[in-house]
Structure formats: C-alpha cells, structure tokens
Design a protein around this motif. Structure first.
Motif, PDB file in Angstrom:
ATOM      1  N   ALA A 164      31.372  56.404 -14.503  1.00 38.05           N
ATOM      2  CA  ALA A 164      31.001  57.538 -13.656  1.00 38.05           C
ATOM      3  C   ALA A 164      31.735  58.805 -14.081  1.00 38.05           C
ATOM      4  O   ALA A 164      31.145  59.899 -14.133  1.00 38.05           O
ATOM      5  CB  ALA A 164      31.303  57.204 -12.191  1.00 38.05           C
ATOM      6  N   ARG A 165      33.030  58.670 -14.410  1.00 45.30           N
ATOM      7  CA  ARG A 165      33.784  59.854 -14.835  1.00 45.30           C
ATOM      8  C   ARG A 165      33.268  60.400 -16.156  1.00 45.30           C
ATOM      9  O   ARG A 165      33.175  61.621 -16.341  1.00 45.30           O
ATOM     10  CB  ARG A 165      35.265  59.507 -14.945  1.00 45.30           C
ATOM     11  CG  ARG A 165      35.938  59.214 -13.611  1.00 45.30           C
ATOM     12  CD  ARG A 165      37.454  59.355 -13.710  1.00 45.30           C
ATOM     13  NE  ARG A 165      38.022  58.448 -14.680  1.00 45.30           N
ATOM     14  CZ  ARG A 165      38.412  57.216 -14.413  1.00 45.30           C
ATOM     15  NH1 ARG A 165      38.266  56.727 -13.178  1.00 45.30           N
ATOM     16  NH2 ARG A 165      38.954  56.445 -15.336  1.00 45.30           N
ATOM     17  N   HIS A 167      24.035  55.191 -18.458  1.00 51.30           N
ATOM     18  CA  HIS A 167      24.536  56.544 -18.209  1.00 51.30           C
ATOM     19  C   HIS A 167      25.552  56.959 -19.272  1.00 51.30           C
ATOM     20  O   HIS A 167      25.557  58.121 -19.721  1.00 51.30           O
ATOM     21  CB  HIS A 167      25.173  56.611 -16.821  1.00 51.30           C
ATOM     22  CG  HIS A 167      24.162  56.627 -15.716  1.00 51.30           C
ATOM     23  ND1 HIS A 167      24.497  56.498 -14.390  1.00 51.30           N
ATOM     24  CD2 HIS A 167      22.812  56.751 -15.746  1.00 51.30           C
ATOM     25  CE1 HIS A 167      23.410  56.553 -13.644  1.00 51.30           C
ATOM     26  NE2 HIS A 167      22.363  56.702 -14.443  1.00 51.30           N
ATOM     27  N   VAL A 168      26.409  56.037 -19.684  1.00 54.71           N
ATOM     28  CA  VAL A 168      27.408  56.350 -20.706  1.00 54.71           C
ATOM     29  C   VAL A 168      26.737  56.677 -22.032  1.00 54.71           C
ATOM     30  O   VAL A 168      27.064  57.670 -22.702  1.00 54.71           O
ATOM     31  CB  VAL A 168      28.389  55.169 -20.875  1.00 54.71           C
ATOM     32  CG1 VAL A 168      29.271  55.376 -22.095  1.00 54.71           C
ATOM     33  CG2 VAL A 168      29.260  55.025 -19.635  1.00 54.71           C
ATOM     34  N   VAL A 169      25.762  55.859 -22.428  1.00 49.13           N
ATOM     35  CA  VAL A 169      25.065  56.095 -23.702  1.00 49.13           C
ATOM     36  C   VAL A 169      24.350  57.430 -23.676  1.00 49.13           C
ATOM     37  O   VAL A 169      24.411  58.212 -24.641  1.00 49.13           O
ATOM     38  CB  VAL A 169      24.085  54.943 -23.982  1.00 49.13           C
ATOM     39  CG1 VAL A 169      23.231  55.269 -25.203  1.00 49.13           C
ATOM     40  CG2 VAL A 169      24.830  53.640 -24.201  1.00 49.13           C
ATOM     41  N   ALA A 170      23.661  57.727 -22.589  1.00 49.48           N
ATOM     42  CA  ALA A 170      22.911  58.982 -22.498  1.00 49.48           C
ATOM     43  C   ALA A 170      23.843  60.183 -22.578  1.00 49.48           C
ATOM     44  O   ALA A 170      23.529  61.182 -23.246  1.00 49.48           O
ATOM     45  CB  ALA A 170      22.113  59.015 -21.200  1.00 49.48           C
ATOM     46  N   ARG A 171      24.996  60.096 -21.907  1.00 55.86           N
ATOM     47  CA  ARG A 171      25.934  61.231 -21.932  1.00 55.86           C
ATOM     48  C   ARG A 171      26.499  61.453 -23.322  1.00 55.86           C
ATOM     49  O   ARG A 171      26.623  62.602 -23.796  1.00 55.86           O
ATOM     50  CB  ARG A 171      27.083  60.964 -20.946  1.00 55.86           C
ATOM     51  CG  ARG A 171      28.120  62.087 -20.930  1.00 55.86           C
ATOM     52  CD  ARG A 171      27.515  63.373 -20.372  1.00 55.86           C
ATOM     53  NE  ARG A 171      28.413  64.487 -20.476  1.00 55.86           N
ATOM     54  CZ  ARG A 171      28.468  65.337 -21.517  1.00 55.86           C
ATOM     55  NH1 ARG A 171      27.638  65.165 -22.542  1.00 55.86           N
ATOM     56  NH2 ARG A 171      29.318  66.326 -21.520  1.00 55.86           N
ATOM     57  N   ILE A 172      26.824  60.392 -24.032  1.00 51.56           N
ATOM     58  CA  ILE A 172      27.374  60.535 -25.381  1.00 51.56           C
ATOM     59  C   ILE A 172      26.324  61.093 -26.328  1.00 51.56           C
ATOM     60  O   ILE A 172      26.634  61.949 -27.175  1.00 51.56           O
ATOM     61  CB  ILE A 172      27.912  59.172 -25.868  1.00 51.56           C
ATOM     62  CG1 ILE A 172      29.092  58.726 -25.007  1.00 51.56           C
ATOM     63  CG2 ILE A 172      28.358  59.268 -27.324  1.00 51.56           C
ATOM     64  CD1 ILE A 172      29.593  57.335 -25.332  1.00 51.56           C
ATOM     65  N   GLU A 173      25.083  60.650 -26.209  1.00 50.84           N
ATOM     66  CA  GLU A 173      24.026  61.168 -27.083  1.00 50.84           C
ATOM     67  C   GLU A 173      23.803  62.652 -26.838  1.00 50.84           C
ATOM     68  O   GLU A 173      23.616  63.421 -27.795  1.00 50.84           O
ATOM     69  CB  GLU A 173      22.733  60.386 -26.846  1.00 50.84           C
ATOM     70  CG  GLU A 173      22.777  58.957 -27.395  1.00 50.84           C
ATOM     71  CD  GLU A 173      21.501  58.207 -27.100  1.00 50.84           C
ATOM     72  OE1 GLU A 173      20.724  58.682 -26.225  1.00 50.84           O
ATOM     73  OE2 GLU A 173      21.274  57.153 -27.723  1.00 50.84           O
ATOM     74  N   GLY A 230      32.784  67.070 -18.893  1.00 49.52           N
ATOM     75  CA  GLY A 230      32.300  68.181 -19.698  1.00 49.52           C
ATOM     76  C   GLY A 230      32.436  67.905 -21.183  1.00 49.52           C
ATOM     77  O   GLY A 230      33.085  66.937 -21.605  1.00 49.52           O
ATOM     78  N   ASN A 231      31.853  68.777 -21.992  1.00 51.33           N
ATOM     79  CA  ASN A 231      31.910  68.604 -23.443  1.00 51.33           C
ATOM     80  C   ASN A 231      33.330  68.722 -23.986  1.00 51.33           C
ATOM     81  O   ASN A 231      33.636  68.187 -25.055  1.00 51.33           O
ATOM     82  CB  ASN A 231      31.005  69.621 -24.137  1.00 51.33           C
ATOM     83  CG  ASN A 231      29.530  69.333 -23.904  1.00 51.33           C
ATOM     84  OD1 ASN A 231      29.142  68.179 -23.766  1.00 51.33           O
ATOM     85  ND2 ASN A 231      28.715  70.382 -23.825  1.00 51.33           N
ATOM     86  N   ASN A 264      24.367  65.517 -29.890  1.00 55.73           N
ATOM     87  CA  ASN A 264      23.321  66.470 -30.273  1.00 55.73           C
ATOM     88  C   ASN A 264      23.769  67.907 -30.028  1.00 55.73           C
ATOM     89  O   ASN A 264      23.520  68.801 -30.848  1.00 55.73           O
ATOM     90  CB  ASN A 264      22.038  66.177 -29.489  1.00 55.73           C
ATOM     91  CG  ASN A 264      21.429  64.835 -29.870  1.00 55.73           C
ATOM     92  OD1 ASN A 264      21.604  64.370 -31.004  1.00 55.73           O
ATOM     93  ND2 ASN A 264      20.715  64.213 -28.949  1.00 55.73           N
ATOM     94  N   HIS A 265      24.440  68.131 -28.903  1.00 60.58           N
ATOM     95  CA  HIS A 265      24.920  69.489 -28.602  1.00 60.58           C
ATOM     96  C   HIS A 265      25.989  69.917 -29.602  1.00 60.58           C
ATOM     97  O   HIS A 265      26.002  71.068 -30.071  1.00 60.58           O
ATOM     98  CB  HIS A 265      25.476  69.523 -27.180  1.00 60.58           C
ATOM     99  CG  HIS A 265      26.117  70.832 -26.811  1.00 60.58           C
ATOM    100  ND1 HIS A 265      27.463  71.086 -26.995  1.00 60.58           N
ATOM    101  CD2 HIS A 265      25.584  71.979 -26.301  1.00 60.58           C
ATOM    102  CE1 HIS A 265      27.746  72.304 -26.599  1.00 60.58           C
ATOM    103  NE2 HIS A 265      26.625  72.881 -26.164  1.00 60.58           N
ATOM    104  N   HIS A 266      26.886  69.009 -29.939  1.00 54.96           N
ATOM    105  CA  HIS A 266      27.969  69.347 -30.871  1.00 54.96           C
ATOM    106  C   HIS A 266      27.418  69.708 -32.247  1.00 54.96           C
ATOM    107  O   HIS A 266      27.831  70.712 -32.849  1.00 54.96           O
ATOM    108  CB  HIS A 266      28.916  68.156 -30.978  1.00 54.96           C
ATOM    109  CG  HIS A 266      30.075  68.405 -31.899  1.00 54.96           C
ATOM    110  ND1 HIS A 266      31.151  69.194 -31.577  1.00 54.96           N
ATOM    111  CD2 HIS A 266      30.311  67.955 -33.173  1.00 54.96           C
ATOM    112  CE1 HIS A 266      32.002  69.238 -32.581  1.00 54.96           C
ATOM    113  NE2 HIS A 266      31.530  68.491 -33.565  1.00 54.96           N
TER     114      HIS A 266
END
Length: 1010
Positions: free
Chosen positions: A541-542, A595-601, A547-548, A605-607
């Motif tokens: 959850a955290r 949720h963890v996988v989606a946040r890392i992806e 944030g990035n 991509n943003h980076h």
C-alpha cells in the motif's frame, strides 16, 4: 553374613513398568522409609515427587554432595552409595539392582541388597535378569514380575538429520555427545545434552529444556537408562561401544535394552534404532530387545564389608577377601581401594596411620569420589593432604579449602572450563558434607553449594547457547501451540519474531539469517512469513501511494524503493520500453501484488521518458518528413549519436528547412557527429547505456560496471581500457580514440579550434596560434586543455580523427615562421615572464570551459589571436620541462584527404582511392608514417637551406609562402606522387555550408553593408 529374603519383595521387569512409581507409593504408605537410587539426578527427581506427596519437611535428600535433612524427616531419598548400612526405617527400597553386576559400582549395590532391610518391608527393583541370582542368594524372596506397559519396536537405521522429533540420541563420550548436539542445532534447531559429568542442577536444566518442548532432541550418555522419566518416543544409538573404566567394549543386549527401553511412556509405544556410524542391529538382537529377553545375571560383584582397621596392611587384606557364597565374585579394585594402594606406598602415611582410628580415617578419606577424572596418583595426593589435616589438626585446613574454593569460583570460560570447575567444586562440596571434617561445615556447605549452582547455571547457559537455537525452538513451540506470532521490524529491515532475530526484509523479499536450514527450515520460515503477512500488505500500500522521488533505477538494472530492490528490468524488442520483473516473495499476492507491479511500471516509463525526453520527442516527431524523418529514425535507433561519415550523403541532401526542424528537437550537426547534446549529460548517458545493456545482455560485459562511475563524474575524456566493451564508450557519448576516449561534444569544440587554423592564409591577417602555413597546424594549449590530454594523447586523438602528421625540427619550424612574420620573430625574442603568466591564465580558462556540455546555441570558440612566436611553438612541442639534448620534432597536422572537418565530415577518397575513415580505434599504418618521416628528415636541409619547394607529400611550401607555386616534382615517380599531399589551385567559390558556425557571421556582415 547375608540376611534372609523372607521379608524381601523383588519387583522385576523391563523399563516402563512403573516400578519406581510403585516403590514411592509403598514408601509413603509407611511411617518411615528409605529409597536408594543409582543416580543423584534420579534421586533429586524422586525427592521432588515424594516432597509433593508428604511435604518437604518430612523428606530428606542425602547424596555424596548434597544433604537436605529436616529435623523430623520421616523419609530419606538417597543415592545407593549414601544409604546407611543399618536402619530402623519401616521401609527400604533399592532401585536398579541389576547394577550389582557392574564392574565399577556393583559391589555397593550387592552390599545393600544383601545387608540392608526395612523393619516391615523391603523392595528390590530391577531387571528380570536378576531373578535367578536373587532366588539363589535370598531364599524366601518374593518375586513380582511386571510387564511393560507399552510395546517397543525397531525402526532401523536413520541419518541424524532425519530422526523424528522427541528422540534421544545416545553416545558414550563427551566429545561425541557435543558433536552430535552441534549437528542437531544446525539442522533441527537444537538439542539438550545429558552427561554423567554434569552437575545435577545442570542436568535438570537440560532435561527441562527437552521436557518443556523448547527442543525436540536429547543427546545423552547411558545415564538416561537409569530410570530417568523422559517423554522419549525414539531412542537412536549413535555408538554401541563404551569405556567401562577398564577397557572399550561393546554393550551387551541387557545394557542396550535398558537404554532402548526409555522410548515410550506409560501406554504409548516407543521405537529404537541406530544412527551415525553404527551398523544396523541383526535380527536376533532386535528380537531380544523387542521381547526384553536378556541373559540372566550369573554373578554379583562383591567386596567385604568387614574392614580390619588395625593397620593399613590389615585393611588391604580385608579388602582382598574372597566371597564364600556361590554367585558372588570379588570386585575389581574401585577408586577408593586404588587410592589406598597408592597411599600405602608412602612411608609417611604408614607412620601416621598407626592406630585403628587413624586407619579408619584414612579409609574414609579414600572414599572421596574422583569427580575430576584425574590420574589415581593425583587423586591420592589430594587424599593425602586431607588425611594429614584430619589427623594432625582434627579438621581440614580451612585456608587451604578457601583457596581451592576461590579458584573454582569463576563463571567465565567455555563448556570444558566450566565443567572442570564444577568437578573441582563438587569435590569440596563432598568434603563439606562429611561429618566431622570441617570446623564450620554449614558455612562451607552453603558456600560450595552456592558456587556449584552458579557454575551449573553458567554451564547450562553455555550449553544452551552452543547447542540450542533459541529462535527456532521458540518458534517451533509456538507453532505447535498454534499461537499468533508477534513480529517486529526495525528501521533497517531486521525482522524479529517473538523477540528472536529471523532475518532481513528488503523490499518484498525476506532473507533468513544463517542457521535456518534442515527439515525444520520450512516450518521456521512459515512462522516468519505468517508474522510478516500484514507487513507485506502494508508495504504494498505504501509503495502504491509513494511518489517518484522514493523510486530509482540503479546502474545494475534494479528498481529500488527507498533503497531496497523491488524489481529488475529486462530487455525487450523496444529498447526504450524494458520489461519489469517484480522481486517479491510469493506471500505478496493478489491485488497487492498487482498494485505494486503497476506502480513500478508507471515509474519506469515516466523515468525513461523524462531523462531521455529529447530522444523520446524525436521518436514521436510528426513534423519531420522525408530524409529528415529517416535520419531522425537512425538517430533514435543509435540512441542519439551518429558518425557523420556514416550518413554524409543524407546530410548533404538535407535542405536548410529540414535541418532547422531537426535542430528544434535538439539535434546538432557537428563536424564529426550528428548528435543530441542533451543526451551527453551523465544521467541520460547512464540510462542509455543501461537500456542497451538490457537489450543486448551486456550487464555482465567488460567495462559496463566500471564506466558508470566515470559517466557520473561528468568527465570530458577518459583513459581507455582495451578490455572494455567499446560499444559502451559510444553509448556513453564518448569517441574511442587510441589511448583516450573523448566526449563527443568536446570533439566538436576541437573541430571549432582546428577549422580557423586550416582556413587561415599566410599574409592575409595575423596568424592564429597553432596555424602554420594555411594547410597544416600544430597542437595548442587550448586543444590540450579542453581534452584533458597530454601531447602524446593528442597525437593518438588526431590520428583517430583522420589527420596525418608531418614532422619538422623545432629549428626548421622557427626559421619558417620567422620568414613568414619577422615581427613575430622579434616578439619571440622579447618575450617576458609576464607573457608566460598571461598564457597560463588563458589555459586555465580554456580548461574550465571544457567541462561544459556544448548545446546548439553555444557561440563558436574565439581563436583569433596575435601571431604566436616561433619559440612558443617549439616550447609547446617540447612541453614545460627543459628541452632535452636532441629537441623533439614539431608535428604539423593536416587532413587525411579533403578537409573532412570543414566539408560536412563525409568520407572522402584519399590519394590511393580508398575511403579515409576516422575510426574510433585509431588504427594507423605505422609503416607509411615511418616512410614519410624518413623522407622528411632527408629533405629538411634541401627544403630550408636552399629555399626550395617542399615535397607535396610533406605539405611543402615555397620560400615565398605562395600556395600556388607548389606542384609535383618531376623526379618523383607516379606512385610516389599519388601518396603525397599535393597543393591544388584555389577552388571555385562554393555556397557557404549552412551548418558552418561562420554562416551567420557572414549574413550579419552583409546586413551591415546594406
């Protein structure tokens, strides 16, 4: 004399028949009673049980080292050695009477069963193998045989690490016991140890660990066969040989059965087997052990109880008396008799033991047990000291006793050291409990008991620390209780379950600490994961809400969250879109994992799109058409860097509008490269290198890990390493040029410095520094400064860029320049130290400017300076040090073919009709260079002395400096001519290259004229 057996009852049978329990019940039914037991540990256990029944004020405990004697005690629990020879108690019981056949202690058990009787009832407890000999020696005895309450089965051979829980492993030496316990600790979490050499308090504490379930294994000697009541399901023999005090021998079936019978309690069946290096039992032995059929005891060990104290020799003779009853045999000399034999050799002992009372005192001193397991001679010396004190002073010298006790009163050290101290203090505990031996026995009994308890506790702590993994034992116990485990995680990720360190939690991966292995490892890890279940969900959850700034991609391809790795990148067909592989244990599952996988992806991509924004924008450019779009595609595929020579034709074809549109996306058209300056910064260069390595499996290739720190430092040039993968240099924005790799934007600045030197015409204006004759140039301090290179490195770099070198002596160069510009020569003669200082300041400014990345809007380098004196060129060629005896030649550099640096960088044919490529590996033809240098040396005198035209292959000149006068010499053959650099008539005017930094300047001048 042997008492009658008419009032004696023998309760016989195998182990687990309830004999000891029956004896306790019978004793408390009488008004008084005494029970003798084979071990002090067992005596303590029975004492506790009796005290619970009748109250501690009614029970005494008497052993050789311990004495608890309430004033009105009705019952006494003793070791067999401590039982009185005569008693008025109503009840007497002797346990484990089969030990009457033991070579070391047998005579004591024989004496008690033959000579000690209760007033109303006498019980003899032991194995059924004693039935014939008891019927023979004690006519009228009542025999009661009791069957085993549970069955015993053979389980065969098993490895120690595969033994079931609640197993007792039996060995017969301390070293073997410790070795097995250490193995059990590593593989199964821990084991308790029980040895006869341990103090009763330590043994009780170790047995408590096992009984309470803190450990599942017990490693012991045959001490457990002597009636210890343990919850053992399986007995495994790790040894089947023992030292009986005289020799090593195999255990007989009766001894094996006594130990194996510890398996199974009450109505629960038990098993036995072998482990370690013990061969499996044969079928006959197995059958005997399972059916409890053993050879009967044929003779009992006996020693006379009628001692003659008239003299030492008389005492010895009485001890050597032979039995007169069939079924008894004279016992071998025990420790007390051995000590007497040693002391009888000392004249001072014989002289002092001159009366019966003194001989009796000597014999009482000889009864001191050898707890220390020392040699008979050493043990006899201690007895001698005690005997002398008792005879001369009436008591043992308390100063001597205090010193011995003080030496033992230390709890530091390891297991062996503490065991030795316990043996020492047990000796003095025995002394303090002997009646009449000390002036203040109560004080010393308390003192020695206190020290022994403290040492025993310390030994128990050392044994537990060495042989018990408290973490594993506690977790296993809590799991069996099906309790909720409490977990705690420190700020640095250390995981504690039930207060015990379990391992490290980094991101979503839990790493157990060393020692969590073996068959119990899964259960221990299950306990840890069970306690960590909520932590995994909370972390997911955290991370999903973070944030990035909390995430980062490291140079090893790992995605880190707050410093901990949570995923790794893997290459795909599209270099700018790597695949994300989650680094998490399977306990992270379901929605939390998604949720963890989606946040890392999203972060990855943003980076990439942020750090490589110029490249991303160029790949998405929709306003580029035709050749510009194709060139942009190539630039994206090559991650922002193209060698201009490779796309020279495409670049020439581009019109000014197409070039302008590409410049808007940050593309720069340099002399050597088409590149994007924004991608040469450390962060983009590092990411580009990583993405290429991911796609091409290059993370492990030579150079990748070593180049990353160099990139982060923002260096303008680095020393090359031939063992590194050269591709990484280009990806990092560097050009591999011989001994050094130079950043691409710095090479373009070098081109800006060289271009004016080749465009200068003698006599038209003041000669810039480094210009020679309009077609050749020398290296300058500005060039060395921006490259961070030495003159030797500079030579490699220029050769790698396609330049060729002519060499002349410093004198020739000075003479030529003096002829070109007399005023410059005069200025050189009048140079001052102030000029040198000013030049040094200029060098520092150039070096400082070199660290900046050149972008499209940077102004061209200003290279217009006054004419440099010839001496300055000579000094630059020689370096700052004093010139050697033979001055180094001055290298005059010229383009390899057409002026590749000014004509767009296209590949041009040389005089031999081959493409002159500015390769990154800087390969040059050493033989051709050598021939040119040799011809240069041969022609110097002719060229300068007679002022003749210089050979065109050497970049020659006429004495008047007129470039139009040069031409091929008629005495050279055609092949040689083809290899020379020939001066040609001035070319016709061509349109100014729109990429030239002077194009805007020319346009500005035209506007000013209008």
């Amino acid at each position: 004399m042997i008492l009658s057996g008419r009032s004696v009852t023998a309760v016989l049978g195998p182990t687990n028949t309830g004999k000891t329990h029956y004896a306790i019940e019978r004793m408390v039914a009488h008004g008084s009673g005494i029970i003798g037991l084979p071990l002090r540990l067992l005596a303590r256990e029975v004492y506790t049980r009796v005290a619970e029944r009748v109250g501690p004020q009614n029970v005494a405990l008497v052993t050789g080292e311990e004495k608890i004697s309430p004033p009105n005690a009705r019952f006494s629990v003793c070791t067999v050695e401590a039982m009185p020879r005569e008693t008025k108690a109503s009840f007497v019981a002797i346990d484990e009477i089969q030990l009457a056949g033991d070579l070391e202690r047998g005579h004591i058990f024989t004496d008690r069963l033959l000579n000690l009787r209760g007033r109303d009832e006498t019980l003899l407890l032991g194995s059924a193998t004693m039935k014939p000999i008891l019927l023979q020696l004690l006519p009228g005895i009542t025999i009661v045989e009791r069957p085993r309450l549970s069955q015993l089965f053979y389980a065969g051979q098993k490895k120690i690490t595969r033994l079931p829980q609640r197993t007792a492993i039996v060995a017969f030496s301390a070293d073997e016991v410790y070795a097995i316990a250490e193995l059990i600790r590593r593989q199964r979490g821990g084991a308790a140890v029980v040895l006869g050499a341990l103090s009763p308090r330590t043994r009780n504490a170790q047995v408590g660990l096992y009984q309470e379930g803190d450990v599942e294994y017990l490693v012991a000697t045959d001490a457990i066969g002597m009636g210890l009541n343990l919850d053992v399901d399986h007995v495994a023999f790790a040894q089947d040989r023992k030292f009986d005090g005289y020799q090593f021998r195999n255990l007989n079936p009766g001894e094996l059965g006594q130990i194996a019978g510890r398996a199974g309690r009450h109505l629960k069946d038990g098993t036995f087997g072998v482990t370690g290096r013990v061969d499996p039992f044969d079928d006959e032995l197995v059958e005997r052990l399972q059916s409890h059929e053993f050879d009967n005891v044929k003779v009992l060990q006996w020693r006379s109880a009628q001692f003659d104290f008239s003299s030492v020799s008389a005492l010895q003779r009485s001890l050597d008396a032979a039995p007169r009853v069939e079924g008894l045999t004279r016992a071998l000399p025990a420790i007390d008799q051995q000590a007497l034999e040693f002391l009888a050799r000392y004249p001072e002992i014989i002289d002092l033991a001159d009366r019966p009372d003194r001989v009796e005192t000597l014999w009482e001193a000889c009864a001191l047990p050898d707890y220390r397991r020392i040699t008979p001679a050493q043990h006899a010396d201690l007895i001698q000291s005690l005997f002398f004190d008792l005879v001369r002073y009436g008591t043992v010298n308390e100063d001597f006793l205090a010193e011995q006790v003080r030496r033992a009163d230390r709890t530091d050290g390891e297991i062996d050291t503490l065991s030795a101290r316990i043996a020492q203090i047990r000796t003095w505990t025995y002394v303090s409990n002997r009646p009449g031996w000390l002036a203040d026995p109560t004080h010393w009994q308390e003192k020695t008991r206190e020290i022994e308890d403290r040492l025993s506790d310390a030994l128990h702590e050392r044994l537990t620390k060495r042989f018990v993994d408290r973490r594993t034992s506690v977790l296993m116990k809590r799991l069996r209780e099906n309790a909720m485990l409490e977990a705690e995680i420190s700020v640095n990720g250390d995981v504690f379950v039930e207060g015990h360190a379990m391992g490290q939690l980094a991101g979503f991966r839990f790493t157990p600490i060393s020692g969590t292995e073996g068959s119990d490892a899964k259960a221990v890890l299950a306990a840890a994961y069970k306690a960590l279940a909520l932590e995994f969900e909370a972390r997911a959850a955290r991370l999903h809400a973070s944030g990035n700034g909390d995430l980062a991609i490291s140079s090893d391809g790992l995605v880190r969250w707050l410093g901990d790795p949570v995923a790794r990148l893997s290459g795909t067909d599209h270099m700018l879109h790597p695949r994300v592989i989650l680094l998490a244990d399977e306990q992270l599952s379901g929605t939390a994992r998604d949720h963890v996988v989606a946040r890392i992806e999203r972060f990855v991509n943003h980076h990439i799109s942020t750090v490589l924004k110029p490249l991303d924008d160029l790949s998405r450019a929709e306003d580029l058409q035709g050749l510009a779009k194709g060139l942009a595609f190539q630039l994206v595929e090559n991650l922002g860097v193209l060698f201009r020579r490779d796309v020279a034709d495409d670049v020439k074809t581009l019109d000014q509008d197409a070039r302008a549109s590409m410049r808007r996306y940050g593309v720069r058209f340099g002399a050597y490269h088409i590149f994007m300056p924004a991608l040469l910064k450390p962060a983009p260069a590092e990411l580009i290198t990583l993405l290429w390595a991911l796609k091409n499996d290059g993370l492990d290739k030579p150079g990748y890990g070593d180049l990353i720190p160099i990139l982060a430092a923002g260096r303008t040039s680095v020393v090359t390493d031939t063992s590194f993968e050269r591709t990484f240099y280009k990806l990092a924005g560097f050009r591999f040029l011989g001994k050094r790799a130079v950043r691409i934007d710095i090479l373009e600045r070098l081109a800006d410095l060289i271009r004016p030197l080749l465009q200068w015409k003698p006599g038209t204006s003041a000669r810039p520094e480094g210009a020679y004759d309009g077609r050749r140039f020398t290296t300058t301090t500005a060039m060395l400064s921006i490259l961070g290179a030495t003159p030797d490195d500079m030579e490699e770099i220029l050769k790698g860029l396609g330049y060729r070198a002519d060499s002349v002596t410093a004198e020739e160069a000075a003479a030529f320049l003096a002829a070109q510009s007399p005023s410059a020569s005069a200025a050189a003669d009048n140079a001052t130290a102030a000029d040198d200082a000013e030049a040094d300041d200029a060098d520092k400014e150039d070096a400082g400017d070199a660290s900046a990345v050149v972008d499209e809007g940077q102004k061209p380098v200003d290279v217009s300076q006054d004419v440099t004196p010839a001496a300055a060129i000579v000094d630059a060629a020689l370096g700052e040090d004093q010139a050697p005896a033979e001055p180094k030649p001055v290298l005059l550099w010229r383009p390899g073919g057409r002026n590749d640096n000014q004509r767009g960088g296209a590949r041009q044919p040389d005089r031999r009709g081959q493409g002159q490529r500015a390769q990154g590996d800087a390969r040059t033809d050493g033989r051709s260079e050598g021939r040119r240098d040799e011809r240069a040396r041969d022609n110097r005198k002719e060229q300068f002395g007679k002022n003749r035209d210089r050979d065109s292959n050497k970049g020659g000149f006429s004495g008047k400096g007129d470039r139009n006068d040069r031409g091929p010499r008629p005495d050279r053959d055609t092949k040689a001519q083809g290899n020379r650099f020939e001066a040609k008539p001035p070319r016709k005017e061509k349109p100014v290259d729109p990429d030239s930094p002077f194009a805007k300047l020319a346009a500005l001048k035209e506007q000013m004229k209008k």
